[in-house]
Design a protein around this motif. Sequence first.
Motif, short mmCIF file in Angstrom:
data_model
loop_
_atom_site.label_atom_id
_atom_site.label_comp_id
_atom_site.label_asym_id
_atom_site.label_seq_id
_atom_site.Cartn_x
_atom_site.Cartn_y
_atom_site.Cartn_z
N LYS A 193 15.27 -3.74 -0.09
CA LYS A 193 14.53 -3.37 -1.29
C LYS A 193 13.12 -3.91 -1.17
CE LYS A 193 18.59 -3.35 -4.33
NZ LYS A 193 19.21 -3.92 -5.56
N ILE A 194 12.15 -3.02 -1.27
CA ILE A 194 10.75 -3.45 -1.12
C ILE A 194 9.90 -2.87 -2.24
CG2 ILE A 194 11.06 -3.52 1.40
CD1 ILE A 194 9.19 -1.05 1.52
N ILE A 195 8.72 -3.45 -2.41
CA ILE A 195 7.77 -2.99 -3.43
C ILE A 195 6.48 -2.56 -2.73
CG2 ILE A 195 6.32 -3.72 -5.36
CD1 ILE A 195 8.59 -5.60 -6.20
N VAL A 196 5.95 -1.42 -3.16
CA VAL A 196 4.66 -0.93 -2.64
C VAL A 196 3.79 -0.50 -3.81
CG1 VAL A 196 5.74 -0.09 -0.51
CG2 VAL A 196 5.39 1.50 -2.42
N ILE A 241 7.00 -7.53 -0.52
CA ILE A 241 5.99 -6.73 -1.23
C ILE A 241 4.94 -6.33 -0.20
CG2 ILE A 241 4.26 -6.72 -3.07
CD1 ILE A 241 5.88 -9.23 -4.21
N TYR A 242 4.68 -5.03 -0.08
CA TYR A 242 3.69 -4.56 0.90
C TYR A 242 2.39 -4.18 0.19
CZ TYR A 242 1.16 -1.45 4.03
OH TYR A 242 0.18 -0.87 4.78
N ASP A 277 -1.41 -6.14 4.89
CA ASP A 277 -1.88 -5.25 5.95
C ASP A 277 -3.41 -5.19 5.89
OD1 ASP A 277 -2.24 -3.29 7.84
OD2 ASP A 277 -0.83 -1.87 6.97
N ASP A 278 -4.07 -5.80 6.84
CA ASP A 278 -5.53 -5.91 6.83
C ASP A 278 -6.12 -5.04 7.95
OD1 ASP A 278 -8.20 -6.62 6.94
OD2 ASP A 278 -7.85 -8.74 7.32
#
Length: 466
Positions: A193-196, A241-242, A277-278
């Motif tokens: 389960k992830i959040i974007v 969290i992405y 993510d940079d």
Amino acid sequence: MKVNLEQKKIPIYLKIYEELKNKIEKNEYPENSKLPSIRQLALKYKLNNITIMKAFTLLEKEGYIIKKRGVGIFVKSKEFLFYNTASNNLIETFKVGQLKDNNLINFASGTPSEDVYPFEIFKKLYNQVLEECGPKIMLYHPTQGLDELRETIKQDIEEKGIFVSKDDIQITSGSQQGLDLILKTFSSKRKNKIIVGNPTYHGALNTFKTNCKIYPVEIEEDGFNLTQLENILSEEKISFIYTTMDFSCPTGISWSEEKKQRLISLARKYNTLIVEDDFASELSFNNIPKTSIKSLDLDNKIVIYIKSFSKIIMPGLRLAYMIAPQELISKIVTVKFTTDITTSALDQKVLAHFLKNGFLKSHVANLFKIYSERYNALIEELKQVPYIEVVYNINGGFYIWIKLSEDIDSSKFYLKCKENNILLLSGNVFFLDNQKNQYFRLSFATTDIPEIIDGINRLKIIAKNI
């Protein structure tokens, strides 16, 4: 269609799917028409509702139908189908970045134009490394990456307030591989389960869709809606969290310092990770350094940091790195080995020389000048187009997020732009539901100022005449 239940090689739901798809493509079910209900088709074919539902789910995934709760199931418009078939989105959006044509205005590509590549420097560095190292540079080298490059990166990121050991750094073949390694490291029998953000980077979204349950959070001018975020964190066990902190794709926004601090606090409170993510944090138009959220992770426990060089140096270099908490890095190294053993040592050695000799700083200074001038020109031109709203003011990077007036059909607008040799990236690819909307991402990474002026003039005429 006669469904032969004895034919077990092809599942029944796929046969139903193929028949309905063929009818849609042959216009037997016209665009925007309502399809028979699940119950009606189950009775017609003498099958159970679940079989029909599986066929509809596949049709929806492939972009042929849309479900409207409480109303029914409808055929999507042909314009929508033409450019939004779900299975083609990722490949098609990559292809447009490679297109070159004298009459083409490419606002879709995030790939920097060839005229800004530090090509001559790299040509000399490759020759230098080959002379210095000889054939041994072509051997297999450590999976985690060359010590020289990781040590150089360690020293460089200390200027950003990130203090870690070189042993916390993993070299990858681009940032996309970094995301893939994370998913493989977190792999389990159940979906992670992830959040974007909603919207978010389409490359990540397509990667996550395969084996994650995704919870989208609305994007605001200064980052996530943190009320929505905490509601999800309080109810679900989230793996990570992405997000991108600065000049994010597709909106171009940057997180406020306050929200970065609150995000770290929420991650600690609910025992989850953040994947930062940079890809372009150096490209700040006001020359004010951006704070990586990794720099707030003082004990290296919360943030997995991915840094790509594709957008700020050259996309074909295919080099990035990850910084991960100590309890994860050994797993990531193992997954990297099983994925492709190692990343090119020649490329790593050349990049180490490029960084150590200060070439990146001078190159970024040049990009800053080019991109800030392009952005100012683009904003001035867009002010003359009454049908297009710039959703957020940005202070760096090369993406802006625009919205068409509600009275303009976005599908027809997209197709008319394409007919007139203007490439845009439709906003739908950045949302989890992949549904039609009025948003588009405009990039000025590839277009120079004369092309920007020409392109916006064409957009103005197209919008006015639809």
